[in-house]
Design a protein around this motif. Structure first.
Motif, PDB file in Angstrom:
ATOM      1  N   LEU A  88     -29.980  35.417  59.037  1.00 17.04           N
ATOM      2  CA  LEU A  88     -29.930  35.430  57.585  1.00 17.04           C
ATOM      3  C   LEU A  88     -28.788  36.312  57.074  1.00 17.04           C
ATOM      4  CD1 LEU A  88     -33.754  35.601  56.818  1.00 17.04           C
ATOM      5  CD2 LEU A  88     -32.208  33.678  56.324  1.00 17.04           C
ATOM      6  N   ASP A  89     -28.571  37.454  57.741  1.00 23.19           N
ATOM      7  CA  ASP A  89     -27.453  38.327  57.363  1.00 23.19           C
ATOM      8  C   ASP A  89     -26.126  37.605  57.558  1.00 23.19           C
ATOM      9  OD1 ASP A  89     -29.133  40.402  56.667  1.00 23.19           O
ATOM     10  OD2 ASP A  89     -28.935  41.448  58.586  1.00 23.19           O
ATOM     11  N   GLY A  90     -26.025  36.877  58.669  1.00 25.73           N
ATOM     12  CA  GLY A  90     -24.810  36.109  58.922  1.00 25.73           C
ATOM     13  C   GLY A  90     -24.585  35.039  57.871  1.00 25.73           C
ATOM     14  N   MET A  91     -25.657  34.343  57.483  1.00 28.92           N
ATOM     15  CA  MET A  91     -25.534  33.276  56.488  1.00 28.92           C
ATOM     16  C   MET A  91     -25.235  33.835  55.099  1.00 28.92           C
ATOM     17  SD  MET A  91     -25.603  30.505  58.103  1.00 28.92           S
ATOM     18  CE  MET A  91     -25.411  29.556  56.591  1.00 28.92           C
ATOM     19  N   ARG A  92     -25.749  34.999  54.779  1.00 29.64           N
ATOM     20  CA  ARG A  92     -25.414  35.614  53.480  1.00 29.64           C
ATOM     21  C   ARG A  92     -23.919  35.920  53.400  1.00 29.64           C
ATOM     22  NH1 ARG A  92     -30.291  38.649  54.724  1.00 29.64           N
ATOM     23  NH2 ARG A  92     -32.037  37.735  53.577  1.00 29.64           N
ATOM     24  N   CYS A  93     -23.347  36.339  54.516  1.00 32.77           N
ATOM     25  CA  CYS A  93     -21.913  36.599  54.541  1.00 32.77           C
ATOM     26  C   CYS A  93     -21.130  35.289  54.494  1.00 32.77           C
ATOM     27  CB  CYS A  93     -21.552  37.408  55.791  1.00 32.77           C
ATOM     28  SG  CYS A  93     -19.932  38.204  55.700  1.00 32.77           S
ATOM     29  N   VAL A  94     -21.676  34.243  55.106  1.00 32.48           N
ATOM     30  CA  VAL A  94     -21.050  32.921  55.052  1.00 32.48           C
ATOM     31  C   VAL A  94     -21.002  32.402  53.616  1.00 32.48           C
ATOM     32  CG1 VAL A  94     -21.476  30.484  55.637  1.00 32.48           C
ATOM     33  CG2 VAL A  94     -21.527  32.227  57.433  1.00 32.48           C
ATOM     34  N   GLN A  95     -22.039  32.673  52.842  1.00 29.45           N
ATOM     35  CA  GLN A  95     -22.099  32.190  51.461  1.00 29.45           C
ATOM     36  C   GLN A  95     -20.898  32.627  50.631  1.00 29.45           C
ATOM     37  OE1 GLN A  95     -26.248  33.599  50.569  1.00 29.45           O
ATOM     38  NE2 GLN A  95     -26.426  31.594  49.596  1.00 29.45           N
TER      39      GLN A  95
END
Length: 222
Positions: free
Chosen positions: A160-167
């Motif tokens: 989830l942390d990775g995807m928040r940065c992807v956003q």
């Protein structure tokens, strides 16, 4: 010192720059980063300073760029991974530039390629404008995480942390044409869905995911 994910949170696309000259210490540190990226990737990334010709045309002004005199050209030998590598290492350099107090903007089409010399065996993918912005910029709209990924198992915090940065990653026209997959055994994959610059976007979002997910027990799936 802020970590990469926190630094990338500060990134906004800036198209209007002041005439302020980039200081020599910042230039030195950027050159060191570029040299390290070239050595690791095999790319031929180059930085141009106080060179306005590539952005002096009606076309670039139509794209709302002004006073772009400093930029990083993402160059390499043609190959299957060239564009993805340019995206990944270009965003790595962007992260360093932001940490040094600079503003940036990815530019794929609104510049004159003829003013950037390359060797016969090289290809110019795109450039990154750098400098001190006249504006602060603003966050771009982003799709929700559930539209950017699928999961074969419950999403752990590192994913989830990775995807928040992807956003918050920059992509062509902010279309976010990619999809991440969380597989079993903490493996992650990502694919480009469509778009002219999708391979460059792929490299950018990979870098963002790594910055957000950190050194957790995960790996890319081949």
């Amino acid at each position: 010192m802020m970590n990469e994910a926190a630094i990338l949170q500060k990134r906004h696309a800036i198209r209007k720059y002041s005439k302020e000259v980039i200081d020599q210490d910042t230039i030195r540190k950027l050159r060191q980063m570029i040299e390290a990226c070239n050595k690791e990737s095999g790319l031929h990334i180059r930085m141009y300073l106080q060179e306005p010709k590539a952005f002096q045309s009606f076309f670039t002004h139509f794209g709302r760029f002004s006073n772009v005199e400093n930029y990083i050209a993402l160059i390499g030998k043609p190959g299957e991974k060239l564009e993805e590598n340019c995206g990944y290492y270009g965003e790595k350099i962007v992260c360093q530039a932001i940490a040094l107090g600079l503003d940036t903007c990815w530019v794929a089409g609104s510049f004159q390629r003829k003013h950037i010399p390359i060797h016969d065996d090289e290809q110019l993918c795109c450039v990154i404008a750098i400098g001190y912005g006249k504006e602060s910029g603003k966050p771009h709209k982003s799709k929700p995480i559930e539209e950017l990924c699928v999961a074969e198992t419950k999403m752990p915090s590192w994913f989830l942390d990775g995807m928040r940065c992807v956003q918050i990653a920059p992509t062509a026209m902010n279309k976010q044409q990619f999809q991440f997959t969380l597989h079993q055994d903490h493996c992650v994959s990502v694919k480009a869905l469509s778009g002219k610059y999708s391979k460059i976007d792929l490299g950018i979002v990979k870098y963002h995911f790594e910055a957000g997910a950190g050194q957790a027990a995960w790996k890319w799936k081949d």
